[in-house]
Design a protein around this motif. Structure first.
Motif, PDB file in Angstrom:
ATOM      1  N   ALA B 411      -7.739 -33.184  55.182  1.00 23.60           N
ATOM      2  CA  ALA B 411      -7.114 -32.395  54.061  1.00 23.60           C
ATOM      3  C   ALA B 411      -7.212 -31.649  54.002  1.00 23.60           C
ATOM      4  O   ALA B 411      -7.127 -30.216  53.242  1.00 23.60           O
ATOM      5  CB  ALA B 411      -6.716 -33.538  53.071  1.00 23.60           C
ATOM      6  N   ALA B 414      -7.309 -28.655  55.898  1.00 22.55           N
ATOM      7  CA  ALA B 414      -5.201 -27.861  56.313  1.00 22.55           C
ATOM      8  C   ALA B 414      -5.725 -26.394  54.939  1.00 22.55           C
ATOM      9  O   ALA B 414      -5.267 -25.753  55.035  1.00 22.55           O
ATOM     10  CB  ALA B 414      -4.956 -28.716  55.750  1.00 22.55           C
ATOM     11  N   PRO B 425      -0.335 -25.198  50.460  1.00 21.43           N
ATOM     12  CA  PRO B 425      -0.746 -27.071  51.371  1.00 21.43           C
ATOM     13  C   PRO B 425       0.085 -28.019  51.316  1.00 21.43           C
ATOM     14  O   PRO B 425      -0.449 -28.668  50.700  1.00 21.43           O
ATOM     15  CB  PRO B 425      -2.234 -26.908  52.257  1.00 21.43           C
ATOM     16  CG  PRO B 425      -2.530 -26.453  50.674  1.00 21.43           C
ATOM     17  CD  PRO B 425      -1.712 -25.708  50.070  1.00 21.43           C
ATOM     18  N   ILE B 427       0.492 -31.543  52.313  1.00 18.35           N
ATOM     19  CA  ILE B 427       0.306 -32.732  52.686  1.00 18.35           C
ATOM     20  C   ILE B 427       0.908 -34.154  53.130  1.00 18.35           C
ATOM     21  O   ILE B 427       0.740 -34.973  51.438  1.00 18.35           O
ATOM     22  CB  ILE B 427      -1.146 -32.133  52.716  1.00 18.35           C
ATOM     23  CG1 ILE B 427      -1.580 -31.033  53.327  1.00 18.35           C
ATOM     24  CG2 ILE B 427      -1.875 -33.930  54.089  1.00 18.35           C
ATOM     25  CD1 ILE B 427      -3.161 -31.293  52.595  1.00 18.35           C
ATOM     26  N   ILE B 441       1.664 -31.798  57.785  1.00 20.37           N
ATOM     27  CA  ILE B 441       1.518 -31.107  56.786  1.00 20.37           C
ATOM     28  C   ILE B 441       2.492 -29.308  57.632  1.00 20.37           C
ATOM     29  O   ILE B 441       2.866 -29.194  57.923  1.00 20.37           O
ATOM     30  CB  ILE B 441      -0.351 -29.928  57.565  1.00 20.37           C
ATOM     31  CG1 ILE B 441      -0.991 -31.355  57.865  1.00 20.37           C
ATOM     32  CG2 ILE B 441      -0.511 -28.505  56.396  1.00 20.37           C
ATOM     33  CD1 ILE B 441      -2.634 -31.126  58.376  1.00 20.37           C
TER      34      ILE B 441
END
Lengths: 519, 519
Positions: B411, B414, B425, B427, B441
């Motif tokens: 995470a 990303a 982002p 997620i 994602i």
């Protein structure tokens, strides 16, 4: 042979008549001859052995520990094959307790893993054992899509990352294992792109030298239910009423059902004196004998797993079904304290074995059946060995919808056919995959009795055809039964042949195994 | 084209520029040209179309309903391909309520099945819907190994008996479907012998014209849990403490975690006024905005299913974990009566959608995200349509071990990468397969904004490489991302090429799809 001897040392290439004769012996008649037994000790030795075989066009029949009893033991499908014995690859390569898996080689046995898990995790991780020998290979059973009885009963569904030696000697890994540095290779069997795992299961496309096996965490609480039904209509109803509990995953495994013969064979041997030497054992007599052990026509068992509260909730719902349909039922814990009140003494050992199978240990409840009609006791010092002891033992498998009427129909066909051929029909039933029942049907006999080898094969052929005519196809086959695959749709068979030819053009891996032959 | 027109009628062979332009449009930049769109209406027409394609060496790109948004929509991997649109094969062929399955064709949508199940079973069987459009194809999603959020979330694991048209035009069935009269073809995906199902999943080896999909029986009771965590260390701990509950199957699905951006995109659009038109939206502002909706840094949800007693037992155990780790939590029923007390009004519709997804209906919670940065509302009358409306939407997938530290690491990578590229982002995380977390994602943007198409691809490339360098490989790919497969071990790639060449020597089915290219 010279090249293999040079690779492995001469001690690992067996060609003595006694060794070959033993390897050619199964628990039912087979006539295939074995050329040699080759025993590599590492993956790289396997690769080298395969390259030699490919070069010379010699067929290899890989075995793990070779305890495929009832399905052909170590015997190849065709004459003139060399057995590739992987038993020396016996390392437990990796354990992850947090994510609950092990990585093992083909020679790792159930016993070995059980002892390892006791030692390394204090029993916090369970294996799901087959009911056969503790000396069975985990990978051998996985690749035949065998099963146990716990939540993790479907072995093929609880594994990942097969390491496969191809006929070229190349080594690949399935699923995320195809990426050498994947963090999830052991955790997800599908991977990315086409999934090849299924291609190497019940197949002749490659040799598996390693696999990841997922393990069940020991639950906070487990209880094992035992129950019986005495009438066919009650059996049908019980199957139908248990189905929704399993589909809803209130039951995380089971129910297992064994018929009266399957039950009796766990605790006693053939009553020669009672029958005056006659066979088969009539159902009425079997039921009569069963009474003293508290066995019924059908004998159910299953386990409840979870927190204490979950198990209590499951039990409450299960009891609604059992109260209405079972003739008798009882619950026992992992360390049964109520055996005396619940079961006759003749069954204490058997019940402990059943409970062991449901709670991460090894029950081996199926083993005594191999000696059912044998007049001499098991011969070996440590393990029973059906091949060595001349036991006749033949398995059929079949799968039906998880419905009472299908279960009853398949059971009736098996019972009628097998009794007519003068054997006792041992029937075990388990919904390994939620929507379908798997039947394991066995005949146990004495290979020394003249004519019985031939009789069992005739019986097998007739029963097999009758079940398939109902749409109840096998889940697993042994050498001598592969012709069942001639019922594949022709286009399907052609595709499999195309794949085999593409992967193994010289047909050196297990020729004939799970193959229907030319279309 | 002439031969296809003769087979299907000219109305089913589209070559008009507008139709082709639409088919060439995805939610991120693609440059592949489509030659034509061919629309067979039956399996036999599919077979005939394939034979023509094979004869002339023309490549076909099969689509079901083509709603593969974020993963390339209808766009093929290579130029010069003909789209084979299977949307007209839209029959629900069979329903078995007792054994809980349907047999469907590729054109059957989530909406269609949901309405059908309501009508035919009164809602006693549930579908497991993806969070995308109700107009998504069930088979399209199955073959991409998509997921929902219920007990049946792993679509590839809840299906059997693929009907496959091979490049020769031959038709085969996988699993027990290989036996034409099998009684368990719909009930067991493995069948007998090598299992070929996986070969036709995420693949270019054949065209699926029918499949069996298993359905969840509506449980006696269901409750949906919502919870938030605001600190990364609490998130890690919560993931780790929920893992054993999932491994023990106390949780039969989930937990799902969405980060603050994923959460916000379900209920609101980009706050252009607040940011004065600037992008990206900083995490602090996102968290600030989230507060009014009761969103945290991470937003969890999961459902408990079973009898009332089972759910109570599960809830008790779950509460131990949530009390210690979650900042806030709440439970709602299938027909939520406590929304007013539990959630701000801004979320009532979203919460109802989430609950729908957990209870056998269609939530489509992911759809609004496609319009996050779009300044104009969805253009169409009936369905939102990201391709038509010029929405920019790009998905990455990744899989990590089901462990807090891996979840936090993926995470963080990303989030850092995507914000640096000036996107938000989004997620979403779900352990579709118990031991591994699947990350979805997403970046949502406006394709009309100059430079953003290029920026999203650069961002994708960098993030993709960073995640793979950690061993976090994708679960699914779209056109333009297949080069990730060049990380396959060379021998694995060679084997797949061998198989492709054996099955599809003229390379006419979906060339390039889930292929790494020449070794």
């Amino acid at each position: 042979m010279e090249q293999w001897s040079a690779l492995l040392g001469p001690a690992q290439v067996l060609t003595e008549a006694a060794a070959l004769a033993a390897a050619q012996t199964a628990t039912y008649p087979t006539h295939q001859r074995v050329l040699a037994i080759v025993r590599p000790g590492t993956r790289d030795e396997v690769r080298a052995c395969v390259r030699v075989a490919n070069l010379h066009g010699v067929a290899l029949y890989p075995i793990s520990t070779g305890k495929n009893w009832g399905f052909g033991s170590r015997v190849p499908c065709f004459d003139g094959t060399v057995i590739l014995d992987l038993g020396r690859l016996d390392r437990i390569v990796e354990l992850d307790e947090e994510l609950a898996y092990v990585v093992v080689e083909p020679g790792v046995t159930q016993q070995q893993l059980h002892e390892y898990l006791q030692r390394e995790t204090g029993g916090r991780l369970w294996l799901d054992a087959t009911s056969s020998s503790a000396a069975c290979s985990l990978i051998g059973n996985l690749l035949e899509r065998g099963h146990g009885v716990t939540t993790y009963c479907d072995h093929a569904a609880q594994a990942a990352d097969y390491e496969v030696i191809l006929p070229t000697g190349e080594c690949i890994h399935t699923g995320y294992g195809a990426f050498a540095d994947s963090a999830t290779r052991a955790l997800d069997a599908w991977g990315l792109g086409p999934c090849l795992t299924g291609l190497f299961s019940q197949s002749s496309f490659g040799i598996i030298t390693r696999a990841t096996i997922w393990l069940m965490r020991a639950p906070e609480h487990a209880e094992v239910a035992f129950f019986t039904v005495d009438r066919p209509d009650a059996f049908e109803r019980l199957v139908d009423e248990l189905r929704p509990l399993r589909l809803d995953r209130l039951l995380r495994c089971g129910p297992f059902f064994g018929n009266i013969y399957q039950a009796l064979q766990k605790v006693t041997k053939y009553p020669w004196e009672l029958t005056g030497g006659a066979v088969p054992l009539a159902t009425e007599i079997a039921l009569q004998l069963g009474k003293q052990h508290r066995f019924g026509l059908w004998n159910g068992s299953l386990a409840l797993y979870g927190t204490h509260d979950e198990v209590a909730a499951q039990k409450q719902r299960l009891m609604q079904v059992l109260r209405n349909n079972a003739q008798w039922h009882a619950f026992v814990d992992k360390q049964p304290s109520n055996l005396d009140q619940t079961f006759p003494a003749s069954r204490h050992s058997e019940v402990r074995s059943v409970v062991a199978g449901f709670t991460g240990a090894i029950g081996s409840t199926g083993l005594p059946a191999g000696y059912w009609r044998m007049r001499t006791p098991p011969g070996g010092p440590r393990w029973v060995d059906l091949d060595r002891d001349g036991c006749g033992f033949k398995f059929w498998t079949a799968t039906t919808p998880f419905r009472g009427r299908d279960a009853a129909r398949a059971a009736a066909i098996a019972t009628e056919t097998i009794l007519r051929h003068n054997f006792e029909p041992s029937i075990g039933i388990l919904p390994v995959r939620e929507r379908a029942l798997q039947f394991h049907i066995a005949c146990a006999y004495d290979r020394q009795v003249s004519g019985e080898d031939e009789a069992v094969m005739a019986c097998h052929e007739e029963l097999s055809e009758r079940l398939m005519d109902c749409g109840y196809y096998p889940t697993r086959l042994g050498p001598g039964s592969m012709h069942a695959l001639q019922r594949w749709e022709p286009a399907y068979n052609r595709l499999l042949q195309t794949l085999k030819h593409a992967i193994d053009p010289n047909d050196i891996i297990a020729p004939g195994r799970y193959q229907a032959g030319p279309p």
